[in-house]
Design a protein around this motif. Sequence first.
Motif, PDB file in Angstrom:
ATOM      1  N   LEU A  72       0.878  -1.070   0.007  1.00 35.57           N
ATOM      2  CA  LEU A  72       0.133   0.012   0.077  1.00 35.57           C
ATOM      3  C   LEU A  72       0.903   1.301  -0.061  1.00 35.57           C
ATOM      4  O   LEU A  72       1.742   1.542   0.861  1.00 35.57           O
ATOM      5  CB  LEU A  72      -0.825  -0.018   1.047  1.00 35.57           C
ATOM      6  N   SER A  73       0.793   2.043  -1.169  1.00 32.18           N
ATOM      7  CA  SER A  73       1.509   3.490  -1.178  1.00 32.18           C
ATOM      8  C   SER A  73       0.730   4.245  -0.638  1.00 32.18           C
ATOM      9  O   SER A  73      -0.413   4.684  -0.919  1.00 32.18           O
ATOM     10  CB  SER A  73       1.721   3.546  -2.799  1.00 32.18           C
ATOM     11  N   VAL A  74       1.495   5.460   0.290  1.00 36.67           N
ATOM     12  CA  VAL A  74       0.730   6.240   1.110  1.00 36.67           C
ATOM     13  C   VAL A  74       1.477   7.539   0.686  1.00 36.67           C
ATOM     14  O   VAL A  74       2.549   7.695   0.778  1.00 36.67           O
ATOM     15  CB  VAL A  74       0.962   6.049   2.801  1.00 36.67           C
ATOM     16  N   ASN A  75       0.678   8.485   0.359  1.00 41.04           N
ATOM     17  CA  ASN A  75       1.050   9.908   0.116  1.00 41.04           C
ATOM     18  C   ASN A  75       0.354  10.859   1.030  1.00 41.04           C
ATOM     19  O   ASN A  75      -0.236  10.160   2.148  1.00 41.04           O
ATOM     20  CB  ASN A  75       0.945  10.639  -1.243  1.00 41.04           C
ATOM     21  N   GLY A  76       0.741  12.097   1.041  1.00 41.71           N
ATOM     22  CA  GLY A  76       0.382  13.080   2.075  1.00 41.71           C
ATOM     23  C   GLY A  76      -1.164  13.262   2.342  1.00 41.71           C
ATOM     24  O   GLY A  76      -1.679  13.100   3.351  1.00 41.71           O
ATOM     25  N   ASN A  77      -2.029  13.242   1.285  1.00 42.42           N
ATOM     26  CA  ASN A  77      -3.325  13.284   1.432  1.00 42.42           C
ATOM     27  C   ASN A  77      -3.999  11.991   1.989  1.00 42.42           C
ATOM     28  O   ASN A  77      -4.714  12.087   2.571  1.00 42.42           O
ATOM     29  CB  ASN A  77      -3.738  13.654  -0.089  1.00 42.42           C
ATOM     30  N   ALA A  78      -3.159  10.970   1.456  1.00 42.62           N
ATOM     31  CA  ALA A  78      -3.869   9.645   1.821  1.00 42.62           C
ATOM     32  C   ALA A  78      -3.652   9.435   3.457  1.00 42.62           C
ATOM     33  O   ALA A  78      -4.617   9.145   3.914  1.00 42.62           O
ATOM     34  CB  ALA A  78      -3.435   8.638   1.038  1.00 42.62           C
ATOM     35  N   ALA A  79      -2.566   9.851   3.705  1.00 42.00           N
ATOM     36  CA  ALA A  79      -2.144   9.848   5.163  1.00 42.00           C
ATOM     37  C   ALA A  79      -2.958  10.630   5.950  1.00 42.00           C
ATOM     38  O   ALA A  79      -3.722  10.325   6.860  1.00 42.00           O
ATOM     39  CB  ALA A  79      -0.715  10.016   5.392  1.00 42.00           C
ATOM     40  N   ALA A  80      -3.137  11.676   5.412  1.00 40.05           N
ATOM     41  CA  ALA A  80      -4.071  12.921   6.324  1.00 40.05           C
ATOM     42  C   ALA A  80      -5.656  12.716   6.425  1.00 40.05           C
ATOM     43  O   ALA A  80      -6.103  12.504   7.598  1.00 40.05           O
ATOM     44  CB  ALA A  80      -4.240  14.297   5.774  1.00 40.05           C
ATOM     45  N   LEU A  81      -6.156  12.017   5.386  1.00 34.23           N
ATOM     46  CA  LEU A  81      -7.662  11.619   5.292  1.00 34.23           C
ATOM     47  C   LEU A  81      -7.922  10.180   5.813  1.00 34.23           C
ATOM     48  O   LEU A  81      -8.963   9.970   6.172  1.00 34.23           O
ATOM     49  CB  LEU A  81      -8.197  11.969   3.841  1.00 34.23           C
ATOM     50  N   ALA A  82      -7.083   9.340   5.492  1.00 32.59           N
ATOM     51  CA  ALA A  82      -7.294   8.102   5.407  1.00 32.59           C
ATOM     52  C   ALA A  82      -6.393   7.068   6.007  1.00 32.59           C
ATOM     53  O   ALA A  82      -6.241   5.955   6.011  1.00 32.59           O
ATOM     54  CB  ALA A  82      -7.787   7.395   4.368  1.00 32.59           C
ATOM     55  N   VAL A  99       5.629   5.040   2.375  1.00 32.04           N
ATOM     56  CA  VAL A  99       5.469   6.179   1.912  1.00 32.04           C
ATOM     57  C   VAL A  99       6.156   6.550   0.632  1.00 32.04           C
ATOM     58  O   VAL A  99       7.263   6.427   0.590  1.00 32.04           O
ATOM     59  CB  VAL A  99       5.852   7.172   3.172  1.00 32.04           C
ATOM     60  N   ASN A 100       5.311   7.040  -0.081  1.00 29.48           N
ATOM     61  CA  ASN A 100       5.916   7.548  -1.505  1.00 29.48           C
ATOM     62  C   ASN A 100       5.312   8.888  -1.956  1.00 29.48           C
ATOM     63  O   ASN A 100       4.076   8.888  -2.141  1.00 29.48           O
ATOM     64  CB  ASN A 100       5.718   6.491  -2.510  1.00 29.48           C
ATOM     65  N   LEU A 101       6.080   9.884  -2.116  1.00 25.65           N
ATOM     66  CA  LEU A 101       5.533  11.336  -2.441  1.00 25.65           C
ATOM     67  C   LEU A 101       5.780  11.907  -3.848  1.00 25.65           C
ATOM     68  O   LEU A 101       7.011  11.600  -4.249  1.00 25.65           O
ATOM     69  CB  LEU A 101       6.171  12.295  -1.219  1.00 25.65           C
ATOM     70  N   TYR A 102       4.907  12.588  -4.222  1.00 24.36           N
ATOM     71  CA  TYR A 102       5.310  13.135  -5.638  1.00 24.36           C
ATOM     72  C   TYR A 102       6.157  14.282  -5.463  1.00 24.36           C
ATOM     73  O   TYR A 102       7.207  14.472  -5.987  1.00 24.36           O
ATOM     74  CB  TYR A 102       3.941  13.732  -6.212  1.00 24.36           C
ATOM     75  N   HIS A 103       5.761  14.974  -4.060  1.00 24.69           N
ATOM     76  CA  HIS A 103       6.733  16.487  -3.803  1.00 24.69           C
ATOM     77  C   HIS A 103       7.565  15.704  -2.769  1.00 24.69           C
ATOM     78  O   HIS A 103       7.172  16.185  -1.650  1.00 24.69           O
ATOM     79  CB  HIS A 103       5.744  17.413  -3.487  1.00 24.69           C
ATOM     80  N   HIS A 104       8.415  14.928  -3.164  1.00 24.19           N
ATOM     81  CA  HIS A 104       9.342  14.289  -2.085  1.00 24.19           C
ATOM     82  C   HIS A 104      10.366  14.889  -1.288  1.00 24.19           C
ATOM     83  O   HIS A 104      10.963  16.018  -1.864  1.00 24.19           O
ATOM     84  CB  HIS A 104      10.103  13.116  -2.790  1.00 24.19           C
TER      85      HIS A 104
END
Length: 246
Positions: A72-82, A99-104
């Motif tokens: 399961l790959s988690v970004n900032g929005n997914a972490a904050a919301l779910a 954790v994998n981020l577009y704006h890393h």
Amino acid sequence: MIDPKHPRYQSLLIREKLTSAFKRGITSSAGLIAHGRGEAFDYLLGEKTGAFAHEAIKAAAATLILSKKAVLSVNGNAAALAGQSMILIAKTLNCPLEVNLYHHSLKRVEAIEDLLQKKAGSHLLKFSKYKKMVIPGIASKRKITLREGIGSADCIFIPLEDGDRSHALKQLGKRVITVDLNPLSRTAQAADITIIDNIVRCLPLLLNNIRKMRNYPKENLEKTVKGYDNRKIIRQALKVICYHNL
Ligand code: ATP
Ligand code: MG
């Protein structure tokens, strides 16, 4: 304090969660804008989970259960919301979170890891601890992933994803499942399974389906996956967007 009687209460609550996560360094400024795009599509979809999303959720649950190694790959929005739902899904499937981020930035990766760590425990693969590998075909820093995680997974759950990475992961032969309110985004179009719904609504449903379906015979799960048609699901969502308000 948001008034619970406000007609847009849920939507405002989600906004507040994201702006608060932004202040804590979890969501990026671009993540707030990306949320606005999602919100607009949610409005057009009537802010409810459609039949097309329920069908995609079932196929996603079956695919995740059947996969050899899901991540399961988690970004900032997914972490904050779910974030909590993501953790519960990882625990139920006994699979890792990465954790994998577009704006890393390492700072933001670690802020998200700190948010998840307490409840995720060993399910969370910490970025600094594991060997890295590069996914070809991605320009940004997010091409750097963990060998132990996304690098060696056969199935990746990437909610609220950017099109470039979805494509690159598909090119590597991985099965891609996403959550995206925009049925026309590159991610929605490229994924094997697109859950067109708000991440806040659909992750608890996905969790319930995984809990229920993991006891099903393998043949039943395979039948669900085989009978699933993502193009049909996308067309159904577009129909709802076009006609449900008429
Ligand atoms: P793509 O790169 O796939 O073409 P995009 O560039 O339009 O998409 P991105 O910012 O890369 O958009 O990806 C974020 C996606 O997440 C958007 O398609 C947006 O609609 C969707 N999204 C935002 N918030 C939510 C949410 N709460 N639930 C589900 N989807 C959301
Ligand atoms: Mg994009």
